[in-house]
Scaffold this motif. Structure first.
Motif, short mmCIF file in Angstrom:
data_model
loop_
_atom_site.label_atom_id
_atom_site.label_comp_id
_atom_site.label_asym_id
_atom_site.label_seq_id
_atom_site.Cartn_x
_atom_site.Cartn_y
_atom_site.Cartn_z
N ARG A 1 -0.01 -2.16 -5.16
CA ARG A 1 -1.21 -2.79 -5.02
C ARG A 1 -2.52 -2.51 -6.34
NH1 ARG A 1 -2.22 -0.76 1.08
NH2 ARG A 1 -0.71 -1.91 1.79
N ARG A 2 -2.03 -1.34 -7.08
CA ARG A 2 -2.98 -1.08 -8.12
C ARG A 2 -2.77 -2.13 -9.21
NH1 ARG A 2 -1.86 5.34 -8.99
NH2 ARG A 2 -2.15 6.03 -6.71
N ARG B 1 5.19 3.15 -2.19
CA ARG B 1 5.69 2.32 -3.17
C ARG B 1 4.64 0.88 -2.89
NH1 ARG B 1 12.16 2.28 -2.43
NH2 ARG B 1 12.57 3.96 -3.47
N LYS B 2 4.30 0.56 -1.76
CA LYS B 2 3.32 -0.25 -1.42
C LYS B 2 1.82 0.03 -2.25
CE LYS B 2 5.23 -1.99 2.94
NZ LYS B 2 4.97 -2.43 4.34
N ALA B 3 1.64 1.27 -2.15
CA ALA B 3 0.39 1.58 -2.70
C ALA B 3 0.60 1.61 -4.12
CB ALA B 3 -0.09 3.10 -2.30
N ARG B 4 1.24 1.74 -4.72
CA ARG B 4 1.57 1.50 -6.32
C ARG B 4 1.50 0.22 -6.57
NH1 ARG B 4 6.10 5.91 -8.16
NH2 ARG B 4 4.88 7.78 -7.62
#
Length: 125
Positions: free
Chosen positions: A124-125, A119-122
Motif C-alpha cells: 500500500r505504501r 506484505r499487504k501493508a508494504r
C-alpha cells in the motif's frame, strides 16, 4: 758400502718431488672434475623443492634457510587456519539448522496471517 742393509721404511711411504715423505694413504686424490647429480626438481622431496629452486636460481643460502624455517611454519599456520574455518562452517550449519527448526515449529496459521498482513501493508505504501 753394499754390505749395509737397505734402510727400513714403513710400507706406503712416498717421497714427493719437493723432498718430503708422506704416507701413500694421505696423498691428495686426483681431481676428477665436478660431480653432477642429475636429479630433476620434481624428483626431490617436497621440503627440498623450494631449496633447490632457490639454489638453482642463484639467490643463495638466505633463501634456503628461509625455506627450511618458514616452510613448516607456513604449513602449520595454513592447517590451523583451515581447521578454524571448518569449525566456523560447522557452527554456522548447526545454528542455521536450529533457526530453521525453531521457525518451523513456532510458525502457525496466525503467524502466516500476520505475514500476509505485513506484505499487504508494504504494497500500500
Amino acid at each position: 758400502m753394499n754390505h749395509l742393509p737397505e734402510p727400513i721404511r714403513p710400507p706406503g711411504v712416498v717421497q714427493l718431488p719437493d723432498g718430503t715423505h708422506v704416507y701413500a694413504e694421505t696423498l691428495p686424490a686426483a681431481y676428477a672434475g665436478p660431480q653432477v647429480v642429475h636429479q630433476h626438481i620434481h624428483q626431490a622431496a617436497p621440503d627440498k623443492t623450494v631449496q633447490r629452486i632457490a639454489l638453482g636460481s642463484g639467490v643463495g643460502a638466505g633463501a634456503v634457510a628461509a625455506g627450511v624455517y618458514f616452510g613448516p611454519l607456513l604449513v602449520g599456520a595454513l592447517t590451523a587456519i583451515a581447521a578454524n574455518i571448518a569449525m566456523l562452517a560447522f557452527l554456522a550449519l548447526i545454528l542455521g539448522w536450529c533457526v530453521h527448526t525453531v521457525v518451523k515449529s513456532v510458525g502457525s496459521d496466525a503467524g502466516a496471517a500476520a505475514v500476509k498482513n505485513v506484505r499487504k501493508a508494504r504494497r500500500r505504501r
